[in-house]
Design a protein around this motif. Structure first.
Motif, PDB file in Angstrom:
ATOM      1  N   GLN A 179       0.821  -1.206   0.000  1.00 33.42           N
ATOM      2  CA  GLN A 179       0.000   0.000   0.000  1.00 33.42           C
ATOM      3  C   GLN A 179       0.858   1.262   0.000  1.00 33.42           C
ATOM      4  O   GLN A 179       0.520   2.264  -0.632  1.00 33.42           O
ATOM      5  N   LEU A 180       1.975   1.214   0.724  1.00 28.36           N
ATOM      6  CA  LEU A 180       2.781   2.411   0.938  1.00 28.36           C
ATOM      7  C   LEU A 180       3.878   2.606  -0.097  1.00 28.36           C
ATOM      8  O   LEU A 180       4.378   3.710  -0.266  1.00 28.36           O
ATOM      9  N   SER A 181       4.283   1.540  -0.781  1.00 26.51           N
ATOM     10  CA  SER A 181       5.438   1.660  -1.659  1.00 26.51           C
ATOM     11  C   SER A 181       5.333   0.687  -2.819  1.00 26.51           C
ATOM     12  O   SER A 181       4.583  -0.295  -2.767  1.00 26.51           O
ATOM     13  N   ARG A 182       6.124   0.960  -3.829  1.00 29.89           N
ATOM     14  CA  ARG A 182       6.179   0.079  -5.003  1.00 29.89           C
ATOM     15  C   ARG A 182       7.470  -0.740  -4.988  1.00 29.89           C
ATOM     16  O   ARG A 182       8.192  -0.816  -5.983  1.00 29.89           O
ATOM     17  N   ILE A 183       7.756  -1.358  -3.884  1.00 30.83           N
ATOM     18  CA  ILE A 183       8.950  -2.191  -3.786  1.00 30.83           C
ATOM     19  C   ILE A 183       8.806  -3.375  -4.734  1.00 30.83           C
ATOM     20  O   ILE A 183       7.828  -4.120  -4.677  1.00 30.83           O
ATOM     21  N   GLN A 184       9.809  -3.549  -5.588  1.00 28.86           N
ATOM     22  CA  GLN A 184       9.739  -4.599  -6.593  1.00 28.86           C
ATOM     23  C   GLN A 184      10.147  -5.952  -6.038  1.00 28.86           C
ATOM     24  O   GLN A 184       9.534  -6.971  -6.327  1.00 28.86           O
ATOM     25  N   ASN A 185      11.191  -5.962  -5.202  1.00 33.92           N
ATOM     26  CA  ASN A 185      11.736  -7.211  -4.688  1.00 33.92           C
ATOM     27  C   ASN A 185      11.444  -7.316  -3.195  1.00 33.92           C
ATOM     28  O   ASN A 185      12.199  -6.814  -2.362  1.00 33.92           O
ATOM     29  N   LEU A 186      10.330  -7.973  -2.849  1.00 38.72           N
ATOM     30  CA  LEU A 186       9.927  -8.061  -1.449  1.00 38.72           C
ATOM     31  C   LEU A 186      10.888  -8.922  -0.638  1.00 38.72           C
ATOM     32  O   LEU A 186      11.098  -8.675   0.548  1.00 38.72           O
ATOM     33  N   MET A 187      11.503  -9.934  -1.252  1.00 40.02           N
ATOM     34  CA  MET A 187      12.449 -10.772  -0.527  1.00 40.02           C
ATOM     35  C   MET A 187      13.689  -9.973  -0.132  1.00 40.02           C
ATOM     36  O   MET A 187      14.232 -10.143   0.965  1.00 40.02           O
ATOM     37  N   LEU A 188      14.115  -9.092  -1.009  1.00 38.26           N
ATOM     38  CA  LEU A 188      15.265  -8.234  -0.698  1.00 38.26           C
ATOM     39  C   LEU A 188      14.912  -7.266   0.423  1.00 38.26           C
ATOM     40  O   LEU A 188      15.734  -7.007   1.315  1.00 38.26           O
ATOM     41  N   PHE A 189      13.688  -6.765   0.414  1.00 42.75           N
ATOM     42  CA  PHE A 189      13.240  -5.873   1.484  1.00 42.75           C
ATOM     43  C   PHE A 189      13.175  -6.620   2.814  1.00 42.75           C
ATOM     44  O   PHE A 189      13.556  -6.080   3.855  1.00 42.75           O
ATOM     45  N   GLN A 190      12.683  -7.851   2.800  1.00 36.82           N
ATOM     46  CA  GLN A 190      12.643  -8.653   4.020  1.00 36.82           C
ATOM     47  C   GLN A 190      14.057  -8.870   4.570  1.00 36.82           C
ATOM     48  O   GLN A 190      14.280  -8.808   5.787  1.00 36.82           O
ATOM     49  N   LEU A 209      24.675  -0.593   5.061  1.00 35.09           N
ATOM     50  CA  LEU A 209      23.484  -1.350   4.668  1.00 35.09           C
ATOM     51  C   LEU A 209      23.384  -1.465   3.152  1.00 35.09           C
ATOM     52  O   LEU A 209      23.014  -2.512   2.617  1.00 35.09           O
ATOM     53  N   SER A 210      23.715  -0.387   2.470  1.00 38.38           N
ATOM     54  CA  SER A 210      23.667  -0.383   1.012  1.00 38.38           C
ATOM     55  C   SER A 210      24.600  -1.440   0.430  1.00 38.38           C
ATOM     56  O   SER A 210      24.232  -2.185  -0.489  1.00 38.38           O
ATOM     57  N   ASN A 211      25.802  -1.521   0.993  1.00 40.79           N
ATOM     58  CA  ASN A 211      26.770  -2.514   0.511  1.00 40.79           C
ATOM     59  C   ASN A 211      26.310  -3.939   0.805  1.00 40.79           C
ATOM     60  O   ASN A 211      26.463  -4.837  -0.031  1.00 40.79           O
ATOM     61  N   ASP A 212      25.743  -4.148   1.979  1.00 45.74           N
ATOM     62  CA  ASP A 212      25.325  -5.498   2.366  1.00 45.74           C
ATOM     63  C   ASP A 212      24.120  -5.988   1.557  1.00 45.74           C
ATOM     64  O   ASP A 212      24.009  -7.186   1.271  1.00 45.74           O
ATOM     65  N   ILE A 213      23.231  -5.078   1.197  1.00 48.33           N
ATOM     66  CA  ILE A 213      22.016  -5.458   0.468  1.00 48.33           C
ATOM     67  C   ILE A 213      22.243  -5.435  -1.041  1.00 48.33           C
ATOM     68  O   ILE A 213      21.649  -6.204  -1.793  1.00 48.33           O
ATOM     69  N   GLY A 214      23.095  -4.506  -1.482  1.00 53.32           N
ATOM     70  CA  GLY A 214      23.330  -4.376  -2.913  1.00 53.32           C
ATOM     71  C   GLY A 214      22.339  -3.466  -3.601  1.00 53.32           C
ATOM     72  O   GLY A 214      21.992  -3.682  -4.770  1.00 53.32           O
TER      73      GLY A 214
END
Length: 391
Positions: A179-190, A209-214
């Motif tokens: 509802q709040l965002s258009r996150i494409q990759n929910l697994m990456l967000f999790q 965090l940016s480096n660890d998540i990519g």
């Protein structure tokens, strides 16, 4: 129903404002509380699709059904209603007409400031506090609270925390995030949310965090904002006083519910907390949220910060009282040692006067004074702060 500390403030504000708005995380008990306190008012839930469609397509006709006001749940799902509510309360000039709830902090605040500025009192209800639970659950210690967290359903239905919080996470990601965002990759967000739990009580480092998540720094900042908006993450800002020290500028990262953080860390029983490398950080989160709930449950804004300078000197919590500061250190250990007081000594070289004293929240049972510092545990936080503010 476990009594909520905020109830008397909510009821009192309904006699002073035409609209009272209560925000807070999903499942923090908002609906249960407002329906109990205002059982004479009709109840409307904007999560109901047909109700929401009616309100959006014919807002005047919809509100005409509630000429004396109503309890409207999840108002952020139909934000345009706020402008029409403004017209009604301006015309009728009656207090306590509408009681609104919402789970999206930013979206709701923006719409309120545009439509109901000066007409709505605003409260925040977080999950249970220790102060609210201890009368019925006096046997629980801080390890239990770190494991269980404070969402009411866990206590009301005696749910297994791991299962309940797993369901909460899945529901949050599948419904609220979409509802709040258009996150494409929910697994990456999790994965990102779980990595945040691993950094609990630490300075926020978006580059790390940016480096660890990519993903980009911009994406990390957007995700952090999203977690704040939906009452998952709480960022404690650093103290910026007029002192001759270089102070850190980054906030520290915490979770609104420490049990949810424990779940994200893979903790499945209380014994795992006792030996966990982040036990101290989780205890700090527990104590910080209890202090925050003390403020919110009295209808007040939070007045908290932390102190850290370039030399590594730190105070976990600064509790502001007018122009003064109450320094609070948090230690999970159950045996008090002299090292527990080192940070007080260091910060006293920079800020010489603490007229309300100093406080040490620790994992033991003592409630006394040592080294001119009040010693207390998590069950003492509410009465201690109440006494301090009455001085």
């Amino acid at each position: 129903m476990i009594p909520r500390d905020i109830a008397s403030y909510l009821k009192n504000l309904s006699f002073k404002y035409p609209v009272v708005t209560m925000t807070g995380p999903r499942q923090s008990g908002k609906t249960t509380l407002v329906r109990h306190l205002f059982d004479d008012k009709p109840y409307v839930n904007m999560e109901h699709i047909e109700t929401r469609q009616y309100a959006q397509s014919d807002p005047i006709g919809f509100l005409n059904r509630y000429s004396d006001g109503a309890v409207i749940d999840e108002i952020q799902r139909a934000p345009d209603l706020l402008s029409y509510i403004q017209v009604i309360v301006d015309e009728q000039q009656k207090n306590g007409m509408f009681i609104l709830t919402g789970s999206s902090q930013f979206k709701l605040m923006v719409n309120l400031s545009q439509s109901l500025a000066g007409r709505s009192a605003l409260l925040c209800l977080l999950p249970f506090s220790i102060h609210e639970l201890q009368a019925r659950y006096s046997e629980l210690d801080y390890v239990d609270y770190i494991y269980r967290g404070f969402y009411p359903r866990i206590y009301d239905h005696d749910l297994t925390p791991t299962t309940a919080l797993s369901d909460y996470f899945e529901t949050y990601v599948e419904r609220d995030i979409r509802q709040l965002s258009r996150i494409q990759n929910l697994m990456l967000f999790q994965k990102f949310v779980r990595l945040c739990a691993g950094r609990i009580g630490q300075l926020l480092n978006t580059a790390n965090l940016s480096n660890d998540i990519g993903v980009s720094h911009t994406t990390i900042r957007e995700w952090i904002s999203l977690l704040q908006t939906s009452y998952i993450l709480f960022l404690l800002e650093p103290y910026h006083g007029n002192i001759r020290k270089r102070l850190v500028k980054s906030p520290k990262l915490y979770f609104y519910d420490v049990g949810f953080a424990s779940f994200l860390l893979g903790i499945e029983n209380r014994s795992q907390i006792e030996t966990h490398p982040l036990r101290g950080n989780l205890f700090e989160n527990l104590a910080l949220m209890e202090v925050l709930k003390y403020r919110y449950n009295r209808g007040l804004k939070h007045n908290l910060s932390f102190y850290r300078d370039s030399n590594g000197n730190e105070i976990d919590i600064f509790f502001s009282i007018a122009q003064h500061l109450l320094p609070i250190e948090v230690k999970s250990g159950e045996t008090i040692t002299n090292s527990f007081f080192n940070n007080f000594k260091n910060v006293s070289k920079v800020i010489s006067k603490f007229p309300y004293g100093k406080a040490l929240i620790y994992g033991g049972d003592r409630y006394d004074v040592q080294n001119n510092t009040q010693i207390l545990n998590i069950h003492h936080i509410h009465p201690y702060l109440s006494g301090i503010e009455k001085q």
